[in-house]
Motif scaffolding. Structure first.
Motif, PDB file in Angstrom:
ATOM      1  N   PRO A 136       0.699  51.503  24.240  1.00  0.00           N
ATOM      2  CA  PRO A 136       0.377  52.416  25.486  1.00  0.00           C
ATOM      3  C   PRO A 136       1.408  53.353  25.805  1.00  0.00           C
ATOM      4  CG  PRO A 136       0.670  50.404  26.184  1.00  0.00           C
ATOM      5  CD  PRO A 136       0.795  50.178  24.754  1.00  0.00           C
ATOM      6  N   ILE A 137       2.593  53.510  25.018  1.00  0.00           N
ATOM      7  CA  ILE A 137       3.749  54.136  25.419  1.00  0.00           C
ATOM      8  C   ILE A 137       3.539  55.609  25.683  1.00  0.00           C
ATOM      9  CG2 ILE A 137       5.950  54.945  24.519  1.00  0.00           C
ATOM     10  CD1 ILE A 137       6.497  52.001  23.323  1.00  0.00           C
ATOM     11  N   ARG A 138       2.552  56.216  24.986  1.00  0.00           N
ATOM     12  CA  ARG A 138       2.409  57.920  25.020  1.00  0.00           C
ATOM     13  C   ARG A 138       1.855  57.870  26.398  1.00  0.00           C
ATOM     14  NH1 ARG A 138      -1.529  56.064  21.624  1.00  0.00           N
ATOM     15  NH2 ARG A 138      -4.001  56.874  22.085  1.00  0.00           N
ATOM     16  N   HIS A 139       1.110  57.047  26.987  1.00  0.00           N
ATOM     17  CA  HIS A 139       0.636  57.200  28.345  1.00  0.00           C
ATOM     18  C   HIS A 139       1.317  57.094  29.530  1.00  0.00           C
ATOM     19  CE1 HIS A 139      -3.484  57.791  25.994  1.00  0.00           C
ATOM     20  NE2 HIS A 139      -3.332  56.518  25.740  1.00  0.00           N
ATOM     21  N   LEU A 140       2.420  56.598  29.213  1.00  0.00           N
ATOM     22  CA  LEU A 140       3.597  56.086  30.288  1.00  0.00           C
ATOM     23  C   LEU A 140       3.552  57.271  31.348  1.00  0.00           C
ATOM     24  CD1 LEU A 140       6.123  54.017  28.671  1.00  0.00           C
ATOM     25  CD2 LEU A 140       4.135  53.299  29.768  1.00  0.00           C
ATOM     26  N   SER A 141       3.429  57.051  32.761  1.00  0.00           N
ATOM     27  CA  SER A 141       3.731  58.257  33.747  1.00  0.00           C
ATOM     28  C   SER A 141       5.040  57.574  34.477  1.00  0.00           C
ATOM     29  CB  SER A 141       2.589  58.119  34.829  1.00  0.00           C
ATOM     30  OG  SER A 141       2.518  56.785  35.538  1.00  0.00           O
ATOM     31  N   GLU A 142       5.723  58.589  35.310  1.00  0.00           N
ATOM     32  CA  GLU A 142       6.710  58.439  36.220  1.00  0.00           C
ATOM     33  C   GLU A 142       6.697  56.819  36.953  1.00  0.00           C
ATOM     34  OE1 GLU A 142       9.436  60.133  35.484  1.00  0.00           O
ATOM     35  OE2 GLU A 142       8.319  61.142  34.126  1.00  0.00           O
ATOM     36  N   THR A 143       5.690  56.773  37.495  1.00  0.00           N
ATOM     37  CA  THR A 143       5.730  55.637  38.493  1.00  0.00           C
ATOM     38  C   THR A 143       5.075  54.325  37.631  1.00  0.00           C
ATOM     39  OG1 THR A 143       3.228  56.331  39.215  1.00  0.00           O
ATOM     40  CG2 THR A 143       5.213  56.999  40.355  1.00  0.00           C
TER      41      THR A 143
ATOM     42  N   ASN B  48      20.518  64.963  35.334  1.00  0.00           N
ATOM     43  CA  ASN B  48      20.819  65.267  36.816  1.00  0.00           C
ATOM     44  C   ASN B  48      20.296  66.408  37.308  1.00  0.00           C
ATOM     45  OD1 ASN B  48      21.746  64.009  39.328  1.00  0.00           O
ATOM     46  ND2 ASN B  48      23.415  65.709  39.230  1.00  0.00           N
ATOM     47  N   VAL B  49      20.396  67.633  36.449  1.00  0.00           N
ATOM     48  CA  VAL B  49      20.069  68.913  36.906  1.00  0.00           C
ATOM     49  C   VAL B  49      18.726  69.138  36.615  1.00  0.00           C
ATOM     50  CG1 VAL B  49      20.567  71.327  36.109  1.00  0.00           C
ATOM     51  CG2 VAL B  49      22.418  69.734  36.017  1.00  0.00           C
ATOM     52  N   ARG B  50      18.107  68.362  35.355  1.00  0.00           N
ATOM     53  CA  ARG B  50      16.557  68.692  35.444  1.00  0.00           C
ATOM     54  C   ARG B  50      16.230  67.366  35.263  1.00  0.00           C
ATOM     55  NH1 ARG B  50      14.895  73.407  33.205  1.00  0.00           N
ATOM     56  NH2 ARG B  50      12.635  72.438  33.330  1.00  0.00           N
ATOM     57  N   PRO B  51      15.838  66.553  36.349  1.00  0.00           N
ATOM     58  CA  PRO B  51      15.161  65.330  36.178  1.00  0.00           C
ATOM     59  C   PRO B  51      13.701  65.206  35.902  1.00  0.00           C
ATOM     60  CG  PRO B  51      15.722  65.898  38.579  1.00  0.00           C
ATOM     61  CD  PRO B  51      16.458  66.872  37.628  1.00  0.00           C
ATOM     62  N   GLY B  52      12.987  66.298  36.239  1.00  0.00           N
ATOM     63  CA  GLY B  52      11.758  66.527  35.684  1.00  0.00           C
ATOM     64  C   GLY B  52      11.307  67.072  34.522  1.00  0.00           C
ATOM     65  N   LEU B  53      12.307  67.247  33.622  1.00  0.00           N
ATOM     66  CA  LEU B  53      11.970  67.649  32.456  1.00  0.00           C
ATOM     67  C   LEU B  53      11.328  66.712  31.514  1.00  0.00           C
ATOM     68  CD1 LEU B  53      12.444  70.266  30.429  1.00  0.00           C
ATOM     69  CD2 LEU B  53      14.812  69.309  29.718  1.00  0.00           C
ATOM     70  N   ARG B  54       9.976  67.247  31.153  1.00  0.00           N
ATOM     71  CA  ARG B  54       8.972  66.281  30.526  1.00  0.00           C
ATOM     72  C   ARG B  54       8.120  67.248  29.438  1.00  0.00           C
ATOM     73  NH1 ARG B  54      12.151  63.619  32.366  1.00  0.00           N
ATOM     74  NH2 ARG B  54      12.010  61.697  33.456  1.00  0.00           N
ATOM     75  N   ILE B  55       7.715  66.510  28.283  1.00  0.00           N
ATOM     76  CA  ILE B  55       6.786  67.015  27.626  1.00  0.00           C
ATOM     77  C   ILE B  55       5.352  66.323  27.595  1.00  0.00           C
ATOM     78  CG2 ILE B  55       6.244  67.403  25.200  1.00  0.00           C
ATOM     79  CD1 ILE B  55       9.145  67.373  24.444  1.00  0.00           C
ATOM     80  N   ALA B  56       4.419  66.753  28.515  1.00  0.00           N
ATOM     81  CA  ALA B  56       3.256  66.050  28.965  1.00  0.00           C
ATOM     82  C   ALA B  56       3.470  64.951  29.913  1.00  0.00           C
ATOM     83  CB  ALA B  56       2.575  65.564  27.614  1.00  0.00           C
ATOM     84  N   ASN B  57       4.250  63.991  29.658  1.00  0.00           N
ATOM     85  CA  ASN B  57       4.531  62.739  30.696  1.00  0.00           C
ATOM     86  C   ASN B  57       5.631  61.925  30.114  1.00  0.00           C
ATOM     87  OD1 ASN B  57       3.660  61.205  28.499  1.00  0.00           O
ATOM     88  ND2 ASN B  57       1.595  61.091  29.133  1.00  0.00           N
TER      89      ASN B  57
ATOM     90  N   GLY C  19       6.063  58.906  28.687  1.00  0.00           N
ATOM     91  CA  GLY C  19       5.922  58.487  27.404  1.00  0.00           C
ATOM     92  C   GLY C  19       6.076  59.260  26.043  1.00  0.00           C
ATOM     93  N   THR C  20       5.330  60.423  26.421  1.00  0.00           N
ATOM     94  CA  THR C  20       5.428  61.407  25.433  1.00  0.00           C
ATOM     95  C   THR C  20       6.823  62.003  25.235  1.00  0.00           C
ATOM     96  OG1 THR C  20       3.075  62.072  25.789  1.00  0.00           O
ATOM     97  CG2 THR C  20       4.218  63.399  24.555  1.00  0.00           C
ATOM     98  N   THR C  21       7.387  62.107  26.072  1.00  0.00           N
ATOM     99  CA  THR C  21       9.073  62.636  26.057  1.00  0.00           C
ATOM    100  C   THR C  21       9.541  61.713  25.594  1.00  0.00           C
ATOM    101  OG1 THR C  21       8.562  63.785  28.122  1.00  0.00           O
ATOM    102  CG2 THR C  21      10.693  63.554  27.537  1.00  0.00           C
ATOM    103  N   LEU C  22       9.483  60.486  25.730  1.00  0.00           N
ATOM    104  CA  LEU C  22      10.313  59.338  25.228  1.00  0.00           C
ATOM    105  C   LEU C  22      10.140  59.067  23.520  1.00  0.00           C
ATOM    106  CD1 LEU C  22      11.963  56.759  25.355  1.00  0.00           C
ATOM    107  CD2 LEU C  22       9.764  55.472  25.728  1.00  0.00           C
TER     108      LEU C  22
END
Length: 423
Positions: free
Chosen positions: A416-423, A294-303, A305-308
């Motif tokens: 294709p999971i590593r390519h997943l974007s937010e939308t 909730n505090v850092r909703p945009g915290l990501r590593i590349a995108n 999918g990669t974060t996941l």
């Protein structure tokens, strides 16, 4: 206001969210009363742990059987309408059980029947609850709303049992398991309070207004065709199919060790009190991870999918480390870390699914995902229980962690999971 980092105040200014939050607090706390009262009621009536397993199966079996149908009906009607109906139905069922306990007219046959009916209601409530938010909140508010609502669930899981225990004790429930219900007044009061919580949360949900009108069911295909269309939608969408298979594989290696190996680890380290400490540590970590989302909703590593994939890799490494736990505080530390990662992932994945899946398919898609998880959980538990006697406790944790890392690598290389974007 961007989808990745919305204005924090915008969520609380949203009338729909305020009603959802208030009703959610009431409902989640009430649920804990039944979660504590029902098992104890069964043990007082029967004195048999096997009967408790039978009641839990009476809830779980119809929930799994009707889950996909529930998702299809949610999409044909509306998540809000179906969730309202399940709240009213649960209020009647649990209120009836509480009244029967107070009047000392309950027996195990009635408990089994009411448990099965509650299971049927949950088969509709689960997909409805998962599909509700996108229809009542703007896309930019989904991630922070999920973070707060899921975090609230963790708080309720920590505080609710304490409140339930106080109510049950104050009501005069001092009897032992198998001693009958002559002194079960506290259990009846706890069940009636949960029934009241369903009515109150239904009243708040009724104040929530959908963003758009749902097309009438007459314009939609028959139920069976609708169910097939939902399954086809999830299968034909290559990305969604890959994610569902990936998450199913991860669940197979996570749920069993948590259900089976964790109590055995606690027994080795100290007993029931230790188990409580370990589970509390995991719950606190989950809450922290959800708050972080909730505090850092945009915290990501590349995108996304990669974060996941990276986060799931960390989970695998933490499971491997659990194999070497020799003290309580080592286990507590690892489970806090495991909870933080898991809590953050839950919010991120739920928010992504709510944005990714077509709104008219969301109920069926979420029902399918829950069906897979609920079907794999007992299989994973049975497999872990058998393997503990074959390879030992440490090997269960280490093997599960290695298997997770293999799934992560396969997900990175072959999907294709590593390519997943937010939308």
């Amino acid at each position: 206001m961007s989808e990745r980092d919305p204005n924090p105040g915008a969520l609380w200014r949203n009338t729909n969210f305020r009603w959802l939050f208030g009703g959610g607090v009431i409902s989640l706390l009430g649920d804990q009363f039944t979660l504590i009262a029902l098992p104890w009621l069964v043990l007082k009536l029967s004195g048999d742990p096997l009967a408790l397993g039978g009641v839990l199966a009476a809830i779980g079996a119809p929930r799994a059987i009707f889950m996909l149908v529930g998702g299809a009906i949610v999409d044909r009607s509306s998540p809000r309408r179906i969730l309202l109906l399940t709240k009213y139905a649960n209020a009647v069922l649990i209120g009836l059980l509480g009244a029967l306990v107070l009047t000392q007219r309950v027996d195990m046959a009635l408990v089994y029947v009411l448990a099965a009916a509650i299971g049927v209601c949950s088969a509709f409530a689960y997909p409805a609850g998962s599909a509700l938010l996108p229809g009542v909140l703007e896309p930019a508010l989904l991630a922070p709303a999920n973070g707060i609502l899921m975090g609230m669930r963790q708080v309720a899981m920590l505080l609710g049992p304490l409140l339930a225990g106080v109510v049950i004790a104050a009501g005069g429930d001092a009897g032992d398991a198998g001693g009958g219900i002559a002194d079960a007044r506290g259990l009846g009061i706890a069940l009636l309070l949960d029934a009241l919580s369903y009515l109150l949360s239904a009243a708040t949900l009724a104040r929530v207004r959908p963003l758009a009108q749902t097309p009438p069911a007459a314009n939609k295909p028959p139920l069976l065709a609708s169910l097939k269309a939902g399954l086809r939608y999830c299968w034909d969408d290559t990305t969604l199919r890959a994610c569902f298979l990936y998450w199913s594989a991860m669940a197979l290696f996570v749920s069993g060790p948590l259900q089976i190996a964790m109590p055995l680890l606690a027994e080795r380290l100290g007993g029931a009190g230790t188990y409580g400490s370990l589970m509390a540590a995991h719950g606190a970590g989950m809450l922290a991870g959800m708050l972080l989302s909730n505090v850092r909703p945009g915290l990501r590593i590349a995108n996304f999918g990669t974060t996941l994939l990276v986060a799931d890799g960390v989970v695998g490494l933490l499971f491997i480390a659990m194999a070497g736990v020799a003290g309580v505080w080592q286990g507590v530390g690892l489970l806090v870390a495991l909870g933080v990662v898991g809590g953050y992932l839950q919010v991120a994945v739920m928010s992504w699914l709510q944005r990714r899946i077509s709104l008219d398919m969301l109920g069926r898609a979420m029902a399918l995902l829950m069906f897979l998880f609920m079907g794999l959980a007992p299989l994973s538990a049975a497999l872990s229980g058998w393997l503990v006697g074959v390879v030992g406790l440490g090997a269960i944790f280490a093997g599960a962690g290695v298997a997770m890392l293999v799934v992560v690598v396969c997900g990175y290389v072959g999907t294709p999971i590593r390519h997943l974007s937010e939308t």
